[in-house]
Scaffold this active site. Structure first.
Site, PDB file in Angstrom:
ATOM      1  CD  GLU A  40      -2.989  -0.709  -0.010  1.00  9.04           C
ATOM      2  OE1 GLU A  40      -3.174   0.503  -0.468  1.00  9.04           O
ATOM      3  OE2 GLU A  40      -3.419  -1.799  -0.764  1.00  9.04           O
ATOM      4  CE1 TYR A 121      -6.306   3.310   0.248  1.00  9.47           C
ATOM      5  CE2 TYR A 121      -4.099   3.509   0.536  1.00  9.47           C
ATOM      6  CZ  TYR A 121      -5.102   2.818  -0.121  1.00  9.47           C
ATOM      7  OH  TYR A 121      -4.994   2.020  -0.971  1.00  9.47           O
ATOM      8  CG  ASP A 139      -7.600   4.488  -3.767  1.00 12.35           C
ATOM      9  OD1 ASP A 139      -8.487   4.346  -3.749  1.00 12.35           O
ATOM     10  OD2 ASP A 139      -6.745   3.418  -4.178  1.00 12.35           O
TER      11      ASP A 139
END
Length: 337
Positions: A40, A121, A139
């Site tokens: 990520e 996030y 996102d």
């Protein structure tokens, strides 16, 4: 159709689509939180195809949180070389040390958010994908999908919070991680920024936009421009480098520089002032390096000298390529040697 009803239908439509259409990606081989986290962070500024190679190399060298926590800084930056935003991997190592100290990986978005460098996030992505928590990860892909579905023209900065709060109420009881990834996957492969594949979209009948008209692009502030003169000191003992102590690329290796533009005449005067009296200097080379919010307008001089400056460390060119992570902002200078 009411907004709540659309949210309730999202898992029903997206999960079967995700099962049949999801891409085969290395970080999806298992739901280990460390691997989810690494992927990520890499994907925040890197395309999926480009990130694969970096991810596999990083995991091979640093397969566990403890390996990341214990990694020497130069090796860590070298593994990250090419991904940019070195502050992110620096914060990753700081967070890794925090995880090792606490004894286990946090398993909720609230606890993950407390770690260095992990935002809302990333915390939601790890919590949902690795621990199946009903934690949204909103996102750019998710904002794009939902803004088009609801024909929501509000600014993206506002929508990120709106969609996060709304999604949290309608997460499925099972397969939370797959639901999170299905929204991301749809935005990445179907509901793309330009020319979305609307006719193949599993949410076509729910969508109020069916075009690339949304989301409304954010207003861009003009970048700050900084003049910089770079000195490439070439000596019999190697090339002189130092580490940045402040600002962008802090703690990264760099060629010594001054934040002003120096003519050849001024550059010679500067060299004399710092104690270099015997040297040859090349004609200046120029380059512009663009960061997100700033531009460096760079003028570089190759200076050949036998004088060694105590504030610099010296490396042979092969060492710089193999051991030292030189940011792309300065990598072009190697071509002048």
């Amino acid at each position: 159709m009411q907004r709540e009803n659309i949210y309730r239908q999202l898992p029903l439509k997206l999960l079967p689509w995700y099962d049949s259409e999801k891409r085969d990606l290395p970080w999806r081989e298992n739901c280990d939180p460390y691997r989810v986290w690494v992927s990520e962070i890499m994907l925040q500024q890197t395309r999926v195809e480009a990130a694969k190679e970096y991810y596999l190399r990083f995991i091979k060298e640093l397969p566990t949180v403890k390996d990341l926590a214990d990694c020497p800084q130069d090796k860590l930056y070298k593994l990250w070389e090419g991904l940019g935003y070195y502050s992110r991997v620096k914060n990753m190592q700081k967070a890794a040390k925090e995880i090792v100290t606490r004894g286990s990986f946090p398993d909720t978005a609230e606890e993950l958010y407390k770690l260095s460098g992990i935002g809302i996030y990333t915390a939601g992505a790890i919590a949902s994908i690795a621990f199946s928590r009903p934690s949204p990860a909103v996102d750019g892909n998710v904002i794009r999908v939902l803004s088009r579905i609801f024909s929501d023209e509000r600014p993206q900065s506002l929508l990120k919070t709106v969609f996060h709060n709304e999604l949290a109420k309608f997460y499925p009881k099972e397969r939370c991680g797959d639901f999170t990834q299905s929204l991301m996957e749809l935005g990445a492969t179907v509901c793309t920024p330009r020319s979305p594949k609307c006719l193949t979209c599993p949410l076509f009948d729910l969508c109020s936009t069916r075009s690339d008209a949304l989301p409304v692009p954010p207003e861009k502030s003009p970048r700050k421009r900084t003049q910089m003169t770079v000195f490439i000191f070439s000596t019999p003992h190697g090339i002189g480098l130092c580490k940045r102590t402040t600002g962008v690329l802090k703690d990264m290796w760099q060629f010594p520089n001054e934040e002003r533009k120096l003519s050849t005449k001024d550059a010679k005067k500067y060299l004399a002032e710092i104690g270099i009296t015997q040297f040859t200097i090349s004609p200046p080379k120029t380059h512009k390096h663009v960061f997100t919010h700033i531009e460096w307008l760079m003028t570089a001089y190759l200076v050949k000298t036998d004088t060694l400056l105590p504030q610099l460390e010296y490396f042979f060119p092969s060492e710089i390529g193999e051991k030292i992570a030189l940011p792309s902002a300065f990598r072009w200078c190697m071509e002048i040697l």
